[in-house]
Design a protein around this motif. Structure first.
Motif, PDB file in Angstrom:
ATOM      1  N   GLU A 120      -1.493  -4.254 -10.748  1.00 32.55           N
ATOM      2  CA  GLU A 120      -0.686  -5.226 -10.017  1.00 32.55           C
ATOM      3  C   GLU A 120      -0.648  -4.995  -8.507  1.00 32.55           C
ATOM      4  OE1 GLU A 120       0.078  -7.557 -11.846  1.00 32.55           O
ATOM      5  OE2 GLU A 120       0.296  -6.766 -13.867  1.00 32.55           O
ATOM      6  N   ILE A 121      -0.218  -3.805  -8.084  1.00 33.70           N
ATOM      7  CA  ILE A 121       0.074  -3.605  -6.661  1.00 33.70           C
ATOM      8  C   ILE A 121      -1.181  -3.608  -5.807  1.00 33.70           C
ATOM      9  CG2 ILE A 121       1.136  -2.089  -4.955  1.00 33.70           C
ATOM     10  CD1 ILE A 121       3.054  -1.123  -7.031  1.00 33.70           C
ATOM     11  N   ILE A 122      -2.191  -2.831  -6.200  1.00 27.36           N
ATOM     12  CA  ILE A 122      -3.405  -2.756  -5.385  1.00 27.36           C
ATOM     13  C   ILE A 122      -4.120  -4.110  -5.287  1.00 27.36           C
ATOM     14  CG2 ILE A 122      -5.729  -1.768  -5.291  1.00 27.36           C
ATOM     15  CD1 ILE A 122      -4.549   0.885  -6.107  1.00 27.36           C
ATOM     16  N   PRO A 123      -4.281  -4.869  -6.389  1.00 25.94           N
ATOM     17  CA  PRO A 123      -4.890  -6.198  -6.231  1.00 25.94           C
ATOM     18  C   PRO A 123      -4.103  -7.109  -5.281  1.00 25.94           C
ATOM     19  CG  PRO A 123      -4.950  -5.549  -8.526  1.00 25.94           C
ATOM     20  CD  PRO A 123      -4.100  -4.527  -7.821  1.00 25.94           C
ATOM     21  N   GLU A 124      -2.765  -7.060  -5.351  1.00 28.92           N
ATOM     22  CA  GLU A 124      -1.949  -7.875  -4.454  1.00 28.92           C
ATOM     23  C   GLU A 124      -2.135  -7.429  -3.009  1.00 28.92           C
ATOM     24  OE1 GLU A 124       2.060  -7.686  -5.823  1.00 28.92           O
ATOM     25  OE2 GLU A 124       1.661  -8.800  -7.666  1.00 28.92           O
ATOM     26  N   ALA A 125      -2.224  -6.110  -2.794  1.00 34.49           N
ATOM     27  CA  ALA A 125      -2.368  -5.582  -1.441  1.00 34.49           C
ATOM     28  C   ALA A 125      -3.758  -5.856  -0.864  1.00 34.49           C
ATOM     29  CB  ALA A 125      -2.099  -4.084  -1.439  1.00 34.49           C
ATOM     30  N   SER A 126      -4.761  -5.985  -1.726  1.00 34.80           N
ATOM     31  CA  SER A 126      -6.145  -6.162  -1.265  1.00 34.80           C
ATOM     32  C   SER A 126      -6.546  -7.624  -1.157  1.00 34.80           C
ATOM     33  CB  SER A 126      -7.101  -5.447  -2.234  1.00 34.80           C
ATOM     34  OG  SER A 126      -6.784  -4.078  -2.325  1.00 34.80           O
ATOM     35  N   GLU A 127      -5.655  -8.526  -1.522  1.00 34.52           N
ATOM     36  CA  GLU A 127      -5.959  -9.960  -1.503  1.00 34.52           C
ATOM     37  C   GLU A 127      -6.212 -10.439  -0.079  1.00 34.52           C
ATOM     38  OE1 GLU A 127      -2.924 -12.623  -3.031  1.00 34.52           O
ATOM     39  OE2 GLU A 127      -4.137 -12.896  -4.815  1.00 34.52           O
ATOM     40  N   GLY A 139       0.822  -1.209   0.000  1.00 38.17           N
ATOM     41  CA  GLY A 139       0.000   0.000   0.000  1.00 38.17           C
ATOM     42  C   GLY A 139       0.852   1.253   0.000  1.00 38.17           C
ATOM     43  N   PHE A 140       1.900   1.258   0.816  1.00 39.75           N
ATOM     44  CA  PHE A 140       2.818   2.392   0.874  1.00 39.75           C
ATOM     45  C   PHE A 140       3.451   2.646  -0.491  1.00 39.75           C
ATOM     46  CE2 PHE A 140       7.009   4.242   1.471  1.00 39.75           C
ATOM     47  CZ  PHE A 140       6.763   5.303   2.330  1.00 39.75           C
ATOM     48  N   SER A 141       3.905   1.571  -1.140  1.00 39.38           N
ATOM     49  CA  SER A 141       4.535   1.697  -2.457  1.00 39.38           C
ATOM     50  C   SER A 141       3.582   2.320  -3.467  1.00 39.38           C
ATOM     51  CB  SER A 141       4.988   0.320  -2.952  1.00 39.38           C
ATOM     52  OG  SER A 141       5.971  -0.231  -2.107  1.00 39.38           O
ATOM     53  N   SER A 142       2.331   1.846  -3.476  1.00 35.14           N
ATOM     54  CA  SER A 142       1.368   2.379  -4.439  1.00 35.14           C
ATOM     55  C   SER A 142       1.052   3.842  -4.148  1.00 35.14           C
ATOM     56  CB  SER A 142       0.082   1.534  -4.431  1.00 35.14           C
ATOM     57  OG  SER A 142      -0.525   1.546  -3.154  1.00 35.14           O
ATOM     58  N   GLY A 143       1.031   4.231  -2.874  1.00 38.88           N
ATOM     59  CA  GLY A 143       0.791   5.628  -2.517  1.00 38.88           C
ATOM     60  C   GLY A 143       1.893   6.541  -3.003  1.00 38.88           C
TER      61      GLY A 143
END
Length: 263
Positions: A230-237, A41-45
């Protein structure tokens, strides 16, 4: 010409990846799932804030300065869409394996799982390197508002984002039975595409300066694709996705502060 400031600036994100990959020597076999979600989440932000403040807004400001007036949004929109489409094409044409996934994406391949995991991260890192290169290329154009401080702010912001990314690639490799040294090496290599991408853009900057608004927004589009696809779907899994949301908010604020305060 690649001066000291430019070389240092484009190297900072790679240092962040290397330091993150080095966590394989200090942490246990696996990253705690909640910590992993927070880091993603931090990375995507960070990437989202960098896309807006460091890339899209400067692209539109530059178009305004070049006399496009009310149509200054056109280069930004065009570049953003091209960046998204190119990353979509890479996703379809390059075999790669994402974190926590068992089925690779892209065409069928006999590549090892480790190699495909590295390729997945490399696809993420290329637009980040191009973004840094585009901003440093903007320093050579007297008509832009890009400053050395804002260019370094983007580099530092992406380096902060790359730190957890380096750990996220090296730690799962170790859990797969790969030695700590090799896991560190693979995690580091996954970030090597960034300085190469940045330097390539800078070396071509004399030809690309007229297209700088498109180039800045292209890098933004590529990064936004990575975030959303990529990132948000992985973080929300799974469960506890609110941890990723909090991480996103923190990362977005950190990058926004860096860009505004230093830029």
């Amino acid at each position: 010409m690649l001066d000291f400031n430019t070389i240092a600036g484009v190297s900072i994100p790679f240092v962040g990846t290397t330091l993150g990959a080095a966590m394989v020597f200090f942490m246990k076999d696996k990253i705690h799932p909640l910590l992993q979600k927070a880091l993603l989440g931090f990375s995507s932000g960070v990437m989202m804030a960098a896309s807006v403040w460091s890339l899209l807004i400067p692209a539109m400001d530059l178009s305004t300065e070049r006399g496009m007036g009310k149509f200054s949004f056109l280069p930004a929109i065009s570049g953003l869409l091209i960046g998204i489409l190119l990353l979509l094409l890479c996703d379809r044409l390059i075999p790669h394996l994402h974190l926590n996934q068992t089925q690779p994406e892209g065409p069928k391949s006999s590549l090892q799982k480790t190699t495909m995991m590295i390729l997945a991260v490399a696809i993420h890192n290329l637009p980040e390197g191009m973004a840094v290169g585009a901003v440093f290329a903007g320093l050579k154009n007297a008509g832009t508002e890009v400053t050395l401080a804002s260019a370094f702010a983007l580099s530092v912001g992406i380096a902060i984002q790359n730190f957890p990314e380096g750990a996220i690639i090296s730690m799962p490799l170790k859990s797969e039975g790969i030695s700590r040294r090799k896991s560190f090496l693979y995690g580091t290599l996954s970030g090597l595409v960034e300085p190469f991408g940045a330097i390539a853009v800078i070396l071509l900057s004399d030809f690309l300066i007229p297209l700088l608004p498109y180039l800045l927004s292209f890098a933004a589009g590529a990064m936004i694709y990575v975030i959303v696809e990529e990132i948000i779907p992985e973080a929300s899994e799974g469960t506890h996705s609110n941890i990723a949301t909090i991480g996103f908010a923190v990362g977005f604020c950190v990058m926004m502060i860096l860009d505004v305060a230093l830029g």
